[in-house]
Design an enzyme around this catalytic site. Structure first.
Site, PDB file in Angstrom:
ATOM      1  N   SER A  23       0.643  -1.441   0.017  1.00  0.00           N
ATOM      2  CA  SER A  23       0.074  -0.003  -0.070  1.00  0.00           C
ATOM      3  C   SER A  23       0.803   1.299   0.003  1.00  0.00           C
ATOM      4  O   SER A  23       0.327   2.313  -0.764  1.00  0.00           O
ATOM      5  CB  SER A  23      -1.013   0.042   1.220  1.00  0.00           C
ATOM      6  OG  SER A  23      -1.934  -1.024   0.841  1.00  0.00           O
ATOM      7  N   LYS A  72      -9.217  -4.194  12.292  1.00  0.00           N
ATOM      8  CA  LYS A  72     -10.193  -3.795  11.650  1.00  0.00           C
ATOM      9  C   LYS A  72     -11.586  -3.816  12.535  1.00  0.00           C
ATOM     10  O   LYS A  72     -12.451  -2.747  11.880  1.00  0.00           O
ATOM     11  CB  LYS A  72     -10.217  -4.755  10.388  1.00  0.00           C
ATOM     12  CG  LYS A  72      -9.466  -4.779   9.346  1.00  0.00           C
ATOM     13  CD  LYS A  72      -9.747  -5.644   8.081  1.00  0.00           C
ATOM     14  CE  LYS A  72      -8.684  -5.140   6.829  1.00  0.00           C
ATOM     15  NZ  LYS A  72      -8.898  -6.124   5.935  1.00  0.00           N
ATOM     16  N   GLY A 132     -15.106 -18.714   3.878  1.00  0.00           N
ATOM     17  CA  GLY A 132     -14.618 -17.673   4.623  1.00  0.00           C
ATOM     18  C   GLY A 132     -15.554 -16.703   5.024  1.00  0.00           C
ATOM     19  O   GLY A 132     -16.471 -16.362   4.238  1.00  0.00           O
ATOM     20  N   GLY A 134     -14.222 -14.034   7.239  1.00  0.00           N
ATOM     21  CA  GLY A 134     -13.238 -13.217   8.197  1.00  0.00           C
ATOM     22  C   GLY A 134     -13.124 -11.867   7.831  1.00  0.00           C
ATOM     23  O   GLY A 134     -14.020 -11.356   7.206  1.00  0.00           O
ATOM     24  N   GLY A 135     -11.968 -11.130   7.712  1.00  0.00           N
ATOM     25  CA  GLY A 135     -11.911  -9.693   7.735  1.00  0.00           C
ATOM     26  C   GLY A 135     -11.915  -9.311   6.091  1.00  0.00           C
ATOM     27  O   GLY A 135     -12.346  -8.434   5.865  1.00  0.00           O
ATOM     28  N   TYR A 235      -2.882 -13.123  -3.367  1.00  0.00           N
ATOM     29  CA  TYR A 235      -2.473 -12.393  -4.680  1.00  0.00           C
ATOM     30  C   TYR A 235      -0.954 -12.996  -4.516  1.00  0.00           C
ATOM     31  O   TYR A 235      -0.040 -12.445  -5.282  1.00  0.00           O
ATOM     32  CB  TYR A 235      -2.641 -10.900  -4.835  1.00  0.00           C
ATOM     33  CG  TYR A 235      -2.126 -10.163  -3.787  1.00  0.00           C
ATOM     34  CD1 TYR A 235      -1.036  -9.736  -3.486  1.00  0.00           C
ATOM     35  CD2 TYR A 235      -3.388  -9.728  -2.662  1.00  0.00           C
ATOM     36  CE1 TYR A 235      -0.898  -8.846  -2.231  1.00  0.00           C
ATOM     37  CE2 TYR A 235      -3.390  -9.053  -1.847  1.00  0.00           C
ATOM     38  CZ  TYR A 235      -1.812  -8.523  -1.353  1.00  0.00           C
ATOM     39  OH  TYR A 235      -1.587  -7.538  -0.383  1.00  0.00           O
ATOM     40  N   GLY A 257      -6.258 -12.202  -6.322  1.00  0.00           N
ATOM     41  CA  GLY A 257      -6.571 -10.905  -5.509  1.00  0.00           C
ATOM     42  C   GLY A 257      -6.112  -9.562  -5.671  1.00  0.00           C
ATOM     43  O   GLY A 257      -6.307  -8.578  -5.126  1.00  0.00           O
TER      44      GLY A 257
HETATM   45  P1  NAD Z   1      -9.122 -13.759   8.665  1.00  0.00           P
HETATM   46  O1  NAD Z   1      -8.405 -14.451   9.646  1.00  0.00           O
HETATM   47  O2  NAD Z   1      -9.904 -12.643   9.193  1.00  0.00           O
HETATM   48  O3  NAD Z   1     -10.580 -14.884   8.202  1.00  0.00           O
HETATM   49  C1  NAD Z   1     -10.037 -16.302   7.633  1.00  0.00           C
HETATM   50  C2  NAD Z   1     -11.235 -17.026   7.131  1.00  0.00           C
HETATM   51  O4  NAD Z   1     -10.834 -18.028   6.491  1.00  0.00           O
HETATM   52  C3  NAD Z   1     -11.968 -17.449   8.332  1.00  0.00           C
HETATM   53  O5  NAD Z   1     -13.448 -17.449   7.951  1.00  0.00           O
HETATM   54  C4  NAD Z   1     -11.696 -18.871   8.768  1.00  0.00           C
HETATM   55  O6  NAD Z   1     -12.515 -19.654   9.239  1.00  0.00           O
HETATM   56  C5  NAD Z   1     -11.238 -19.353   7.074  1.00  0.00           C
HETATM   57  N1  NAD Z   1     -10.012 -20.152   7.278  1.00  0.00           N
HETATM   58  C6  NAD Z   1      -8.818 -19.962   7.911  1.00  0.00           C
HETATM   59  N2  NAD Z   1      -7.871 -21.201   7.522  1.00  0.00           N
HETATM   60  C7  NAD Z   1      -8.684 -21.905   7.015  1.00  0.00           C
HETATM   61  C8  NAD Z   1      -8.475 -23.238   6.578  1.00  0.00           C
HETATM   62  N3  NAD Z   1      -7.057 -23.733   6.862  1.00  0.00           N
HETATM   63  N4  NAD Z   1      -9.395 -23.977   6.159  1.00  0.00           N
HETATM   64  C9  NAD Z   1     -10.611 -23.468   6.033  1.00  0.00           C
HETATM   65  N5  NAD Z   1     -10.985 -22.235   6.357  1.00  0.00           N
HETATM   66  C10 NAD Z   1     -10.196 -21.422   6.915  1.00  0.00           C
HETATM   67  O7  NAD Z   1      -8.533 -13.406   7.447  1.00  0.00           O
HETATM   68  P2  NAD Z   1      -8.859 -12.375   6.336  1.00  0.00           P
HETATM   69  O8  NAD Z   1      -8.319 -11.030   6.840  1.00  0.00           O
HETATM   70  O9  NAD Z   1     -10.288 -12.465   6.027  1.00  0.00           O
HETATM   71  O10 NAD Z   1      -7.875 -12.710   5.099  1.00  0.00           O
HETATM   72  C11 NAD Z   1      -8.169 -13.784   4.388  1.00  0.00           C
HETATM   73  C12 NAD Z   1      -7.184 -13.867   3.181  1.00  0.00           C
HETATM   74  O11 NAD Z   1      -7.739 -12.817   2.329  1.00  0.00           O
HETATM   75  C13 NAD Z   1      -5.815 -13.787   3.231  1.00  0.00           C
HETATM   76  O12 NAD Z   1      -5.122 -14.597   2.317  1.00  0.00           O
HETATM   77  C14 NAD Z   1      -5.430 -12.152   2.924  1.00  0.00           C
HETATM   78  O13 NAD Z   1      -4.365 -12.096   2.109  1.00  0.00           O
HETATM   79  C15 NAD Z   1      -6.918 -12.062   1.696  1.00  0.00           C
HETATM   80  N6  NAD Z   1      -7.062 -10.802   1.660  1.00  0.00           N
HETATM   81  C16 NAD Z   1      -6.976  -9.812   0.335  1.00  0.00           C
HETATM   82  C17 NAD Z   1      -7.398  -8.906   0.103  1.00  0.00           C
HETATM   83  C18 NAD Z   1      -7.142  -8.338  -1.087  1.00  0.00           C
HETATM   84  O14 NAD Z   1      -7.283  -7.033  -1.349  1.00  0.00           O
HETATM   85  N7  NAD Z   1      -6.997  -8.981  -2.324  1.00  0.00           N
HETATM   86  C19 NAD Z   1      -7.965  -7.885   0.978  1.00  0.00           C
HETATM   87  C20 NAD Z   1      -8.113  -8.389   2.343  1.00  0.00           C
HETATM   88  C21 NAD Z   1      -7.395 -10.011   2.611  1.00  0.00           C
END
Ligand code: NAD
Length: 287
Positions: A23, A72, A132, A134-135, A235, A257
């Protein structure tokens, strides 16, 4: 260097770990290209330092900040206002300071939708399967529902995020016209069955990224069909195991991503500066 002077306005990024982030490079190059007198810096800020860091946005008259994990959700009570999407998602990734009034936005969901639009893809009225909650998964689900996706089947495993997945489904069903349903990721037959009628599969779990780079939640190309979109929020690496399986299945639109990363940044950039980010230029520069 010539851009930075006594009038330069600061924009931050508050998260930990954060030194790997693209960023600062993205935003500072965009400011330089447009001759805007802002500087974007990353700050190693965790939950314990967050209240002081948010107060500093006001004290130092910063224009705002990005916020990433683990802040977040924790930042919500520290802000004065929330955008409707941030309120629904219960998460903020962008803060805007208007004369001491701090408003929280979430641009991950709009970044996801915009990155699809950039590829000429429109998922309104369609069915999405999402792994998923999460965030990343939460704002993606909320924004897709707000923008008119017809049906979302959310799969999560039984971990700490299960309750969040449940909340997302309830919120989508009560506050949008989209029909959401919650499924156990462990139920492989159900997962396969839902994918068979999906127009888009989005994986927001981070499986496929370090330390899980050789893993994918869908290993059998037979679970996909050619006319769908397969989207991985990861990504790094640029091509995940999931993307390889989708390509093997002959899926037409397989995306990582990067586009989402760029577009969530572009929307934050616009919120701070009122000016559009030179997305093409940044895309060529960084990707
Ligand atoms: P997070 O920890 O908040 O959420 C992860 C989610 O995935 C949860 O729902 C969890 O239950 C599930 N999960 C985690 N490990 C797992 C596994 N081994 N098997 C099954 N389910 C599983 O994480 P986040 O902030 O949501 O980020 C997730 C991904 O998204 C990361 O790889 C991050 O780099 C990517 N991301 C990309 C962008 C983008 O702009 N491209 C933005 C934000 C996040």
């Amino acid at each position: 260097m010539e851009r930075i002077d006594g009038h330069t306005i600061l924009i931050g990024l508050m998260a930990t770990p954060i030194r790997h982030s693209m960023s600062p490079t993205m935003h500072n190059n965009a400011f330089a290209k447009l001759g805007l007198n802002y500087a974007y810096l990353a700050f190693e800020v965790g939950n314990d330092q967050l209240a002081d860091a948010v107060q500093a946005i006001r004290t130092l008259e910063m224009r705002g900040s990005n916020v990433s994990m683990p802040n977040k959700q924790k930042i919500l009570p520290l802000l004065d206002k929330l955008s409707p999407a941030a309120e629904m998602a219960g998460a903020v990734n962008t803060v805007v300071n208007d004369n001491g009034v701090l408003t929280g936005y979430t641009t991950d969901g709009t970044g996801f939708m915009k990155s699809l639009a950039d590829e000429g893809l429109d998922i309104r009225g369609k069915k999405m399967v999402l792994t998923g909650a999460g965030g990343a998964g939460t704002p993606i689900a909320i924004q897709a529902a707000l923008d008119g996706v017809k049906e979302i089947a959310i799969f999560n495993r039984q971990d700490a995020q299960w309750q969040q997945a449940k909340k997302n489904v309830e919120m989508i069903n009560s506050q949008t016209n989209c029909h959401a349903s919650l499924h156990h990721l462990e139920d492989r037959d159900d997962f396969k069955h839902e994918l068979a009628t999906a127009d888009i599969y989005c994986d927001s779990t981070g499986v496929g990224m370090k330390p899980l780079e050789d893993m994918t939640l869908v290993e059998d190309p037979g679970w996909f069909h050619k006319d769908m979109i397969v989207f991985d929020t990861v990504y790094a690496p640029r091509e995940t195991k999931l993307m390889k399986v989708a390509k093997e299945a002959g899926v037409k639109h397989v995306l990582n991503g990067l586009g989402m990363m760029l577009e969530q940044g572009a929307e934050a950039f616009k919120l701070w500066t009122g000016v559009a980010m030179p997305v093409e230029y940044i895309h060529q520069l960084l990707f």
